[in-house]
Design a protein around this motif. Structure first.
Motif, PDB file in Angstrom:
ATOM      1  N   TRP A 414       0.830  -1.221   0.000  1.00 12.46           N
ATOM      2  CA  TRP A 414       0.000   0.000   0.000  1.00 12.46           C
ATOM      3  C   TRP A 414       0.859   1.263   0.000  1.00 12.46           C
ATOM      4  O   TRP A 414       0.319   2.370  -0.037  1.00 12.46           O
ATOM      5  CB  TRP A 414      -0.919   0.022   1.229  1.00 12.46           C
ATOM      6  CG  TRP A 414      -1.759  -1.200   1.377  1.00 12.46           C
ATOM      7  CD1 TRP A 414      -1.585  -2.210   2.268  1.00 12.46           C
ATOM      8  CD2 TRP A 414      -2.914  -1.560   0.594  1.00 12.46           C
ATOM      9  NE1 TRP A 414      -2.559  -3.172   2.104  1.00 12.46           N
ATOM     10  CE2 TRP A 414      -3.385  -2.798   1.091  1.00 12.46           C
ATOM     11  CE3 TRP A 414      -3.596  -0.960  -0.473  1.00 12.46           C
ATOM     12  CZ2 TRP A 414      -4.493  -3.450   0.555  1.00 12.46           C
ATOM     13  CZ3 TRP A 414      -4.705  -1.607  -0.998  1.00 12.46           C
ATOM     14  CH2 TRP A 414      -5.142  -2.829  -0.497  1.00 12.46           C
ATOM     15  N   HIS A 415       2.182   1.099   0.058  1.00 12.71           N
ATOM     16  CA  HIS A 415       3.062   2.272   0.134  1.00 12.71           C
ATOM     17  C   HIS A 415       2.785   3.213  -1.048  1.00 12.71           C
ATOM     18  O   HIS A 415       2.736   2.786  -2.195  1.00 12.71           O
ATOM     19  CB  HIS A 415       4.532   1.820   0.105  1.00 12.71           C
ATOM     20  CG  HIS A 415       5.504   2.957   0.169  1.00 12.71           C
ATOM     21  ND1 HIS A 415       5.618   3.775   1.259  1.00 12.71           N
ATOM     22  CD2 HIS A 415       6.398   3.427  -0.745  1.00 12.71           C
ATOM     23  CE1 HIS A 415       6.547   4.696   1.036  1.00 12.71           C
ATOM     24  NE2 HIS A 415       7.024   4.504  -0.176  1.00 12.71           N
ATOM     25  N   GLY A 416       2.612   4.494  -0.729  1.00 15.01           N
ATOM     26  CA  GLY A 416       2.388   5.492  -1.778  1.00 15.01           C
ATOM     27  C   GLY A 416       0.934   5.681  -2.157  1.00 15.01           C
ATOM     28  O   GLY A 416       0.605   6.578  -2.937  1.00 15.01           O
ATOM     29  N   ARG A 417       0.031   4.845  -1.623  1.00 16.91           N
ATOM     30  CA  ARG A 417      -1.386   4.959  -1.980  1.00 16.91           C
ATOM     31  C   ARG A 417      -1.997   6.216  -1.349  1.00 16.91           C
ATOM     32  O   ARG A 417      -1.760   6.511  -0.180  1.00 16.91           O
ATOM     33  CB  ARG A 417      -2.134   3.718  -1.477  1.00 16.91           C
ATOM     34  CG  ARG A 417      -3.542   3.580  -2.040  1.00 16.91           C
ATOM     35  CD  ARG A 417      -4.137   2.274  -1.564  1.00 16.91           C
ATOM     36  NE  ARG A 417      -5.490   2.076  -2.029  1.00 16.91           N
ATOM     37  CZ  ARG A 417      -5.818   1.419  -3.152  1.00 16.91           C
ATOM     38  NH1 ARG A 417      -4.864   0.909  -3.906  1.00 16.91           N
ATOM     39  NH2 ARG A 417      -7.085   1.285  -3.507  1.00 16.91           N
ATOM     40  N   ALA A 418      -2.776   6.940  -2.156  1.00 15.57           N
ATOM     41  CA  ALA A 418      -3.446   8.140  -1.647  1.00 15.57           C
ATOM     42  C   ALA A 418      -4.644   7.731  -0.811  1.00 15.57           C
ATOM     43  O   ALA A 418      -5.444   6.896  -1.237  1.00 15.57           O
ATOM     44  CB  ALA A 418      -3.897   9.005  -2.819  1.00 15.57           C
ATOM     45  N   VAL A 419      -4.744   8.285   0.401  1.00  9.70           N
ATOM     46  CA  VAL A 419      -5.899   7.977   1.248  1.00  9.70           C
ATOM     47  C   VAL A 419      -6.638   9.257   1.618  1.00  9.70           C
ATOM     48  O   VAL A 419      -6.063  10.346   1.656  1.00  9.70           O
ATOM     49  CB  VAL A 419      -5.501   7.189   2.527  1.00  9.70           C
ATOM     50  CG1 VAL A 419      -5.107   5.772   2.180  1.00  9.70           C
ATOM     51  CG2 VAL A 419      -4.393   7.882   3.308  1.00  9.70           C
ATOM     52  N   HIS A 420      -7.920   9.088   1.860  1.00 10.80           N
ATOM     53  CA  HIS A 420      -8.828  10.207   2.140  1.00 10.80           C
ATOM     54  C   HIS A 420      -9.741   9.741   3.270  1.00 10.80           C
ATOM     55  O   HIS A 420     -10.648   8.957   3.037  1.00 10.80           O
ATOM     56  CB  HIS A 420      -9.617  10.523   0.855  1.00 10.80           C
ATOM     57  CG  HIS A 420     -10.567  11.670   1.016  1.00 10.80           C
ATOM     58  ND1 HIS A 420     -11.450  12.040   0.018  1.00 10.80           N
ATOM     59  CD2 HIS A 420     -10.777  12.531   2.033  1.00 10.80           C
ATOM     60  CE1 HIS A 420     -12.167  13.077   0.432  1.00 10.80           C
ATOM     61  NE2 HIS A 420     -11.789  13.386   1.647  1.00 10.80           N
ATOM     62  N   GLY A 421      -9.431  10.193   4.493  1.00 12.68           N
ATOM     63  CA  GLY A 421     -10.154   9.721   5.673  1.00 12.68           C
ATOM     64  C   GLY A 421      -9.227   8.862   6.509  1.00 12.68           C
ATOM     65  O   GLY A 421      -8.704   7.864   6.003  1.00 12.68           O
ATOM     66  N   MET A 422      -8.984   9.267   7.750  1.00 11.91           N
ATOM     67  CA  MET A 422      -8.107   8.446   8.608  1.00 11.91           C
ATOM     68  C   MET A 422      -8.377   8.687  10.085  1.00 11.91           C
ATOM     69  O   MET A 422      -8.906   9.733  10.462  1.00 11.91           O
ATOM     70  CB  MET A 422      -6.631   8.656   8.271  1.00 11.91           C
ATOM     71  CG  MET A 422      -6.141  10.065   8.175  1.00 11.91           C
ATOM     72  SD  MET A 422      -4.395  10.088   7.668  1.00 11.91           S
ATOM     73  CE  MET A 422      -4.515  10.597   5.967  1.00 11.91           C
ATOM     74  N   PRO A 423      -8.025   7.689  10.907  1.00 12.40           N
ATOM     75  CA  PRO A 423      -8.186   7.886  12.347  1.00 12.40           C
ATOM     76  C   PRO A 423      -7.124   8.861  12.846  1.00 12.40           C
ATOM     77  O   PRO A 423      -5.981   8.811  12.389  1.00 12.40           O
ATOM     78  CB  PRO A 423      -7.950   6.477  12.919  1.00 12.40           C
ATOM     79  CG  PRO A 423      -7.129   5.768  11.891  1.00 12.40           C
ATOM     80  CD  PRO A 423      -7.469   6.373  10.563  1.00 12.40           C
ATOM     81  N   VAL A 424      -7.522   9.736  13.764  1.00 14.00           N
ATOM     82  CA  VAL A 424      -6.554  10.690  14.327  1.00 14.00           C
ATOM     83  C   VAL A 424      -6.290  10.441  15.819  1.00 14.00           C
ATOM     84  O   VAL A 424      -5.199  10.721  16.307  1.00 14.00           O
ATOM     85  CB  VAL A 424      -6.978  12.154  14.079  1.00 14.00           C
ATOM     86  CG1 VAL A 424      -6.830  12.501  12.610  1.00 14.00           C
ATOM     87  CG2 VAL A 424      -8.402  12.429  14.555  1.00 14.00           C
TER      88      VAL A 424
END
Ligand code: DOR
Ligand code: ZN
Length: 475
Positions: A414-424
């Motif tokens: 998954w390295h480099g994958r763009a993500v939108h939404g994450m736990p903080v």
């Protein structure tokens, strides 16, 4: 629990609370390890602290039915502190650890070593004990000493534990059925795979796709068919690990229709990756079962949506960079880390409209809680439940960066994958273990065995005559 006119420890305000059914604006009051109220601001008891979570969504912490924390045996790959730290960073508040450690978790001594290692857990945990020919006489003792459930490596994988014989599987299920205990099955056919792999090696194949060629979908189809027949005969509860193939879904549907208590997990890699990714990533993506052709991806999503597949797990399987990057595919260790990246990856799919946030909570938290006898205490944000909460920022974007992982395995497909939404932030039983994306090291060891709160009621005996024949035999 505290009477509401007393001060409680904490009120979380301003957030959207997510269940598998709805999303509501509400405050959450927490005292000690538990949620004591959920509701309007005016309904909150006085509290020692207020935490403003405006703009965030509160999800019941994810429950990952399938992680390998490697300790005892392979601390260069992972330890409980690094693995459970990764879980906490990923919004995962409960994990179930697999028994292919060294020694494997099939004896009381091995279990004692694992429970000792798990004292360094940031998150709550269950322990899957080993169901194999040599452990069949210890199942009850292992349960008494702290395992929550069992795992049968019907398909061979890392650790090379021998597949249980069909006879041992049947006997194991006969013993576990009356106790209501669920067994996880790695459902692949070892003998088909061993022959295929030997033939491919003899033919000089060592490319990335040779791994898939050695483990065709029929291996999964045959194994699911066999174990679901044994589960039906005995009334034992079953859990299929890492479901990978479209072609074996009909068997799950059929087993559920026949009344078998079978739950099923799939993993982000089977939903989102395929042979195209394998050609790019090679050994980094080598995993058992293999990621398959792209035609499998969409049916797995559909199966989640229709309830044929119940949940998302990760099969978090850490190995070192060296072990994952050997030039010959047969020499690359199988598996890769996932417990830290599951939630951002899946929330990204939610943001893309692939699933709803309530669906995600059903798959990541509610259904695993139900399968492992935890629902009511875990898997929901409601009065009386453990305060296990993933605080999620659905607007936050970023790129997955393996060098920043908490897991020791700093190598990921998954390295480099763009993500939108994450736990903080992540809270486990009322205590923040991650705040603002930072692991709070002083909370090391806060995680507890879920065994004390687990309830697996006896299943309705469908096949009483089969139970009793088993009893007669063992008396
Ligand atoms: O690829 C895998 N690796 N699949 C498994 O089932 C086990 C895991 C491991 O322990 O490395
Ligand atoms: Zn696994």
């Amino acid at each position: 629990m505290t009477p509401l006119h007393h001060k409680v420890d904490l009120v979380i305000s301003g957030a959207q609370i997510v269940s598998h059914e709805r999303i509501v604006s509400a405050c959450v009051a927490i005292h000690g390890e538990r949620i004591v109220a959920v509701g309007e601001p005016a309904a909150m008891p006085p509290s020692a602290h207020v935490f403003d979570a405006s703009g965030l969504h509160l999800l019941p912490g994810a429950i990952d039915s399938h992680v390998h924390f490697r300790d005892p045996g392979y601390p260069h790959k992972e330890t409980w502190s690094t693995g459970s730290g990764a879980a906490a960073m990923g919004g995962v508040t409960t994990v179930f650890d697999m028994p292919n450690t060294n020694p494997p978790t099939g004896t009381l001594d091995a279990l004692a070593l694992k429970l000792k290692a798990a004292e360094h857990s940031y998150v709550d945990f269950g322990i899957h004990g080993l169901l194999g020919d040599d452990t069949i006489d210890h199942l009850e003792a292992l349960l008494d000493a702290g395992v929550s459930s069992f795992k049968a490596f019907v398909g061979n994988t890392f650790g090379n534990l021998p597949a249980p014989s069909d006879g041992a599987l049947l006997e194991g299920f006969e013993k576990l059925a009356p106790l209501g205990i669920r067994t996880v099955v790695h459902a692949e056919n070892s003998s088909i795979m061993a022959r295929r792999q030997a033939q491919l090696i003899a033919a000089g194949r060592s490319d990335a796709l040779a791994h898939l060629a050695a483990r065709p979908a029929v291996c999964e189809i045959e194994a699911i068919s066999r174990v679901s027949i044994l589960a039906q005969w005995t009334g034992a509860r079953l859990h299929i690990a890492h479901h990978s193939a479209a072609d074996s879904l009909y068997l799950i549907e059929d087993a559920k229709a026949r009344g078998v208590d079978i739950t099923v997990e799939t993993c982000p890699q089977y939903l989102l990756l395929n042979t195209d990714s394998m050609l790019k990533l090679g050994g980094v993506l080598r995993v058992n079962p293999p990621v398959r052709e792209s035609r499998h991806n969409e049916p797995l999503w559909q199966a989640l949506k229709s309830g044929v597949i119940d949940m998302i797990a990760t099969d978090h399987a850490p190995h070192s960079i060296e072990e994952k990057t050997r030039p010959n595919i047969w020499e690359c260790d199988c598996g890769f880390p996932g417990v830290e990246t599951q939630m951002p990856i899946m929330l990204t799919e939610v943001n893309k409209g692939r699933a709803s946030l309530t669906d995600y909570v059903l798959w990541s938290s509610v259904n695993p809680a139900k399968a492992w006898g935890l629902y009511g205490i875990k898997g929901l944000i409601a009065t009386g439940a453990h305060a296990d909460i993933a605080f999620v920022d659905l607007k936050k974007t970023g790129l997955i960066n393996q060098s920043l992982f908490q897991t020791k395995a700093k190598i990921s497909p998954w390295h480099g994958r763009a993500v939108h939404g994450m736990p903080v932030h992540t809270m486990v039983r009322g205590r923040f273990v991650v705040q603002n994306g930072r692991l709070l090291e002083e909370t090391l060891g806060w995680g507890q065995n879920i065994k004390d709160v687990q309830t697996m009621p006896q299943p309705h005996p469908q096949n009483t005559e089969h139970y009793s024949s088993a009893m007669v035999k063992t008396q």
